[in-house]
Write a protein that holds these residues in place. Structure first.
Motif, PDB file in Angstrom:
ATOM      1  N   ALA A   1      71.877  44.146  86.150  1.00  0.00           N
ATOM      2  CA  ALA A   1      71.381  45.787  85.821  1.00  0.00           C
ATOM      3  C   ALA A   1      70.698  46.364  86.992  1.00  0.00           C
ATOM      4  O   ALA A   1      70.766  47.583  87.302  1.00  0.00           O
ATOM      5  CB  ALA A   1      70.592  45.853  84.548  1.00  0.00           C
ATOM      6  N   TYR A   2      69.897  45.621  87.675  1.00  0.00           N
ATOM      7  CA  TYR A   2      68.931  46.048  88.823  1.00  0.00           C
ATOM      8  C   TYR A   2      69.272  45.621  90.232  1.00  0.00           C
ATOM      9  O   TYR A   2      68.772  46.171  91.200  1.00  0.00           O
ATOM     10  CB  TYR A   2      67.359  45.796  88.495  1.00  0.00           C
ATOM     11  CG  TYR A   2      66.882  46.581  87.441  1.00  0.00           C
ATOM     12  CD1 TYR A   2      66.062  47.701  87.688  1.00  0.00           C
ATOM     13  CD2 TYR A   2      67.017  46.309  86.018  1.00  0.00           C
ATOM     14  CE1 TYR A   2      65.506  48.621  86.813  1.00  0.00           C
ATOM     15  CE2 TYR A   2      66.293  46.931  85.023  1.00  0.00           C
ATOM     16  CZ  TYR A   2      65.805  48.071  85.354  1.00  0.00           C
ATOM     17  OH  TYR A   2      65.198  48.907  84.419  1.00  0.00           O
TER      18      TYR A   2
ATOM     19  N   ASN B   1      60.885  43.613  81.925  1.00  0.00           N
ATOM     20  CA  ASN B   1      61.148  43.548  80.279  1.00  0.00           C
ATOM     21  C   ASN B   1      62.390  43.413  79.813  1.00  0.00           C
ATOM     22  O   ASN B   1      62.691  42.729  78.824  1.00  0.00           O
ATOM     23  CB  ASN B   1      60.512  45.067  79.768  1.00  0.00           C
ATOM     24  CG  ASN B   1      58.849  45.180  79.824  1.00  0.00           C
ATOM     25  OD1 ASN B   1      58.095  43.883  80.027  1.00  0.00           O
ATOM     26  ND2 ASN B   1      58.505  46.555  79.874  1.00  0.00           N
ATOM     27  N   LEU B   2      63.362  43.874  80.618  1.00  0.00           N
ATOM     28  CA  LEU B   2      64.938  43.411  80.410  1.00  0.00           C
ATOM     29  C   LEU B   2      64.952  41.990  80.582  1.00  0.00           C
ATOM     30  O   LEU B   2      65.650  41.464  79.853  1.00  0.00           O
ATOM     31  CB  LEU B   2      65.797  44.287  81.427  1.00  0.00           C
ATOM     32  CG  LEU B   2      67.047  44.143  80.942  1.00  0.00           C
ATOM     33  CD1 LEU B   2      67.613  44.599  79.705  1.00  0.00           C
ATOM     34  CD2 LEU B   2      67.976  45.016  82.089  1.00  0.00           C
ATOM     35  N   SER B   3      64.241  41.297  81.610  1.00  0.00           N
ATOM     36  CA  SER B   3      64.435  39.802  81.712  1.00  0.00           C
ATOM     37  C   SER B   3      63.892  39.057  80.470  1.00  0.00           C
ATOM     38  O   SER B   3      64.708  38.330  80.001  1.00  0.00           O
ATOM     39  CB  SER B   3      63.562  39.272  82.980  1.00  0.00           C
ATOM     40  OG  SER B   3      63.958  38.148  83.065  1.00  0.00           O
TER      41      SER B   3
ATOM     42  N   GLN C   1      53.077  59.469  92.905  1.00  0.00           N
ATOM     43  CA  GLN C   1      53.853  59.663  91.280  1.00  0.00           C
ATOM     44  C   GLN C   1      55.181  58.816  91.828  1.00  0.00           C
ATOM     45  O   GLN C   1      55.567  58.128  90.768  1.00  0.00           O
ATOM     46  CB  GLN C   1      54.060  61.138  91.113  1.00  0.00           C
ATOM     47  CG  GLN C   1      52.797  61.742  90.669  1.00  0.00           C
ATOM     48  CD  GLN C   1      52.931  63.147  90.409  1.00  0.00           C
ATOM     49  OE1 GLN C   1      54.042  63.852  90.909  1.00  0.00           O
ATOM     50  NE2 GLN C   1      52.070  63.840  89.662  1.00  0.00           N
ATOM     51  N   ASN C   2      55.789  58.995  92.885  1.00  0.00           N
ATOM     52  CA  ASN C   2      57.094  58.101  93.069  1.00  0.00           C
ATOM     53  C   ASN C   2      56.852  56.506  93.189  1.00  0.00           C
ATOM     54  O   ASN C   2      57.427  55.755  92.559  1.00  0.00           O
ATOM     55  CB  ASN C   2      57.678  58.589  94.376  1.00  0.00           C
ATOM     56  CG  ASN C   2      58.438  60.031  94.308  1.00  0.00           C
ATOM     57  OD1 ASN C   2      58.706  60.362  93.119  1.00  0.00           O
ATOM     58  ND2 ASN C   2      58.346  60.787  95.265  1.00  0.00           N
ATOM     59  N   ALA C   3      55.484  56.207  93.752  1.00  0.00           N
ATOM     60  CA  ALA C   3      55.464  54.885  93.497  1.00  0.00           C
ATOM     61  C   ALA C   3      54.977  54.402  92.268  1.00  0.00           C
ATOM     62  O   ALA C   3      55.368  53.340  92.083  1.00  0.00           O
ATOM     63  CB  ALA C   3      54.274  54.691  94.738  1.00  0.00           C
TER      64      ALA C   3
ATOM     65  N   LYS D   1      57.050  51.296  87.603  1.00  0.00           N
ATOM     66  CA  LYS D   1      57.721  51.239  86.202  1.00  0.00           C
ATOM     67  C   LYS D   1      58.905  50.479  86.326  1.00  0.00           C
ATOM     68  O   LYS D   1      59.292  49.966  85.163  1.00  0.00           O
ATOM     69  CB  LYS D   1      57.566  52.687  85.748  1.00  0.00           C
ATOM     70  CG  LYS D   1      57.902  52.949  84.345  1.00  0.00           C
ATOM     71  CD  LYS D   1      58.157  54.309  83.623  1.00  0.00           C
ATOM     72  CE  LYS D   1      58.939  54.296  82.431  1.00  0.00           C
ATOM     73  NZ  LYS D   1      59.838  53.522  81.694  1.00  0.00           N
ATOM     74  N   ALA D   2      59.866  51.046  87.303  1.00  0.00           N
ATOM     75  CA  ALA D   2      60.999  50.503  87.244  1.00  0.00           C
ATOM     76  C   ALA D   2      61.000  48.982  87.417  1.00  0.00           C
ATOM     77  O   ALA D   2      61.758  48.176  86.690  1.00  0.00           O
ATOM     78  CB  ALA D   2      61.981  51.054  88.367  1.00  0.00           C
ATOM     79  N   ASP D   3      60.392  48.564  88.141  1.00  0.00           N
ATOM     80  CA  ASP D   3      59.904  46.967  88.083  1.00  0.00           C
ATOM     81  C   ASP D   3      59.583  46.313  86.913  1.00  0.00           C
ATOM     82  O   ASP D   3      59.913  45.206  86.496  1.00  0.00           O
ATOM     83  CB  ASP D   3      59.002  46.801  89.249  1.00  0.00           C
ATOM     84  CG  ASP D   3      59.181  45.273  89.948  1.00  0.00           C
ATOM     85  OD1 ASP D   3      60.029  44.776  89.617  1.00  0.00           O
ATOM     86  OD2 ASP D   3      58.304  44.968  90.834  1.00  0.00           O
TER      87      ASP D   3
END
Length: 160
Positions: A58-59, A45-47, A31-33, A38-40
């Motif tokens: 931001a990252y 998506n922000l890029s 779940q953490n992976a 998802k963070a990646d």
């Protein structure tokens, strides 16, 4: 004789308990992976939405490092921000993580995958290049994933 049976039953109970705990730990790690992956994806998506500069600012962790071809490492948040100041008006970078894994502690991890860069050449003609990347991540003091190292390799097609 009954003492041996009781010891055996106790041992089996402990083994079952250890197996359950191990399965729970593996599930939590998966779940953490997934959260890191998802963070990646959110980073990419922000890029796409706001540009490379805003996404990397931001990252990037306070001690984040960029490794780019033919240059010295860009070390630290302020240096990454300055490096990104050159702008990205003619450059779009997106990527897709193929895999994520985290440490047992859940505080560090890495992702790797494929990226796509779209840019305009000196004649204004749109070009694109694809490649692979790896990012090493660490949770910040607020529990958010930030990259501490990001690098990529251009080219997925065989050399001609």
């Amino acid at each position: 004789m009954s003492n041996k049976v009781n010891n055996h039953k106790t041992m089996i109970k402990y083994l079952i308990l250890l197996s359950i705990l191990n399965c729970m730990n593996l599930l939590a790690q998966d779940q953490n992976a997934d959260a890191l992956k998802k963070a990646d994806i959110d980073f990419s998506n922000l890029s796409r939405a706001k540009g490379v500069k805003e996404a990397f600012i931001a990252y990037t962790a306070e001690n984040g490092v960029l490794l780019r071809p033919f240059m010295m490492p860009v070390v630290g948040y302020d240096a990454v921000k300055k490096f990104m100041e050159d702008g990205d008006s003619n450059f779009q970078l997106t990527w897709e993580p193929l895999y994520a894994d985290i440490s047992t502690s859940g505080e560090m991890g890495y992702t790797y995958g494929l990226y796509n860069a779209v840019y305009k050449d000196e004649k204004g003609i749109e070009q694109s290049t694809r490649g692979t990347y790896v990012s090493i991540w660490k949770k910040d003091k607020d529990g958010n994933w930030k990259f501490v190292l990001d690098t990529g390799n251009p080219g997925l097609e065989p050399k001609k």
